[in-house]
Design a protein around this motif. Structure first.
Motif, PDB file in Angstrom:
ATOM      1  N   SER A 172       0.844  -1.193   0.000  1.00 48.37           N
ATOM      2  CA  SER A 172       0.000   0.000   0.000  1.00 48.37           C
ATOM      3  C   SER A 172       0.876   1.239   0.000  1.00 48.37           C
ATOM      4  CB  SER A 172      -0.929  -0.002   1.223  1.00 48.37           C
ATOM      5  OG  SER A 172      -0.171   0.038   2.417  1.00 48.37           O
ATOM      6  N   ASP A 211     -12.439   1.734   0.113  1.00 46.31           N
ATOM      7  CA  ASP A 211     -12.788   1.734   1.525  1.00 46.31           C
ATOM      8  C   ASP A 211     -12.096   2.894   2.225  1.00 46.31           C
ATOM      9  OD1 ASP A 211     -14.107   0.727   3.773  1.00 46.31           O
ATOM     10  OD2 ASP A 211     -12.544  -0.707   4.242  1.00 46.31           O
ATOM     11  N   THR A 240      -9.968   3.757   5.734  1.00 48.57           N
ATOM     12  CA  THR A 240      -9.290   3.141   6.872  1.00 48.57           C
ATOM     13  C   THR A 240      -9.723   3.827   8.164  1.00 48.57           C
ATOM     14  OG1 THR A 240      -7.397   4.663   6.901  1.00 48.57           O
ATOM     15  CG2 THR A 240      -7.228   2.713   5.459  1.00 48.57           C
ATOM     16  N   ASP A 267      -8.874   4.353   0.586  1.00 47.62           N
ATOM     17  CA  ASP A 267      -8.055   3.326  -0.053  1.00 47.62           C
ATOM     18  C   ASP A 267      -8.739   2.784  -1.296  1.00 47.62           C
ATOM     19  OD1 ASP A 267      -5.708   1.374   0.061  1.00 47.62           O
ATOM     20  OD2 ASP A 267      -7.452   0.054  -0.148  1.00 47.62           O
ATOM     21  N   CYS A 287      -8.223  -0.197  -3.844  1.00 48.54           N
ATOM     22  CA  CYS A 287      -7.479  -1.460  -3.903  1.00 48.54           C
ATOM     23  C   CYS A 287      -7.641  -2.120  -5.270  1.00 48.54           C
ATOM     24  CB  CYS A 287      -7.967  -2.412  -2.808  1.00 48.54           C
ATOM     25  SG  CYS A 287      -6.999  -3.935  -2.698  1.00 48.54           S
ATOM     26  N   GLU A 295      -5.667  -6.043   9.809  1.00 47.37           N
ATOM     27  CA  GLU A 295      -7.115  -6.185   9.640  1.00 47.37           C
ATOM     28  C   GLU A 295      -7.570  -5.637   8.282  1.00 47.37           C
ATOM     29  OE1 GLU A 295     -10.269  -8.086  10.592  1.00 47.37           O
ATOM     30  OE2 GLU A 295      -8.574  -8.104  11.949  1.00 47.37           O
ATOM     31  N   THR A 296      -6.984  -4.543   7.840  1.00 45.26           N
ATOM     32  CA  THR A 296      -7.351  -3.991   6.528  1.00 45.26           C
ATOM     33  C   THR A 296      -6.974  -4.961   5.413  1.00 45.26           C
ATOM     34  OG1 THR A 296      -5.261  -2.777   6.491  1.00 45.26           O
ATOM     35  CG2 THR A 296      -7.220  -1.559   7.204  1.00 45.26           C
ATOM     36  N   THR A 297      -5.919  -5.724   5.608  1.00 52.29           N
ATOM     37  CA  THR A 297      -5.489  -6.695   4.600  1.00 52.29           C
ATOM     38  C   THR A 297      -6.493  -7.826   4.459  1.00 52.29           C
ATOM     39  OG1 THR A 297      -3.147  -6.181   4.677  1.00 52.29           O
ATOM     40  CG2 THR A 297      -3.714  -8.439   4.106  1.00 52.29           C
ATOM     41  N   ARG A 330      -9.183  -6.552   2.175  1.00 58.54           N
ATOM     42  CA  ARG A 330      -8.682  -6.362   0.814  1.00 58.54           C
ATOM     43  C   ARG A 330      -8.468  -7.694   0.106  1.00 58.54           C
ATOM     44  NH1 ARG A 330      -4.655  -1.599   2.880  1.00 58.54           N
ATOM     45  NH2 ARG A 330      -6.323  -0.108   3.265  1.00 58.54           N
TER      46      ARG A 330
END
Length: 157
Positions: free
Chosen positions: A50, A84, A86, A101, A103, A137-139, A142
């Motif tokens: 990222s 999204d 964050t 973000d 992605c 957690e964001t991963t 994604r």
């Protein structure tokens, strides 16, 4: 994580106050179906690549640049997978930032993964059913959205 010059300039005016920035992330997949993850130096969590868009830079171009800068891998964008926001992030230097973000799913073209900058301590391929911990957690979100195979990008409704 190196701070882009334009953000450093903004910080001279706003200090540590929250900044709203545009970010990109990429789920890079190789021919074997593995995903490329980096181990972040700032959190020690595994995460997809990222980064921040430079002024005037397009999101697809930005993620291809970030993938190369962080992992030494050359990739091409396949499609947009999710958009999204964050949670607010507070960095060790007390800077606060929240990201919009964008992605992408990206396909590995060539290059062996390696730590190519000081933002990460490791770079490695993983099977989607054998992901490492701790995983950002964001991963999780994604990866879920990018690997679902949907033609349309996901966003919170």
């Amino acid at each position: 994580m190196p701070i882009p010059e334009f953000i450093r300039d903004l910080r001279t005016h706003v200090g540590h106050a929250p900044l709203w920035l545009s970010g990109v992330s990429g789920v890079v997949v190789d021919d074997a179906g593995r995903v490329l993850l980096t181990r972040r130096a700032d959190t020690d969590e595994w995460a997809v690549v990222s980064g921040v868009l430079e002024p005037g830079e397009g999101p697809a171009r930005a993620i291809v640049r970030e993938i190369g800068e962080e992992t030494g891998v050359r990739a091409e964008v396949v499609r947009l997978t999710s958009v999204d926001v964050t949670p607010m992030i507070t960095y060790p230097n007390r800077d606060q930032t929240q990201y919009l973000d964008v992605c992408f799913l990206a396909r590995h073209l060539d290059g062996e993964p390696r730590v190519a900058d000081d933002e990460n301590t490791a770079v490695q391929w993983f099977a989607p059913d054998a992901l490492p911990e701790p995983l950002a957690e964001t991963t999780r979100l994604r990866l879920e959205k990018a690997l679902a195979g949907a033609e349309q990008a996901w966003f919170r409704r």
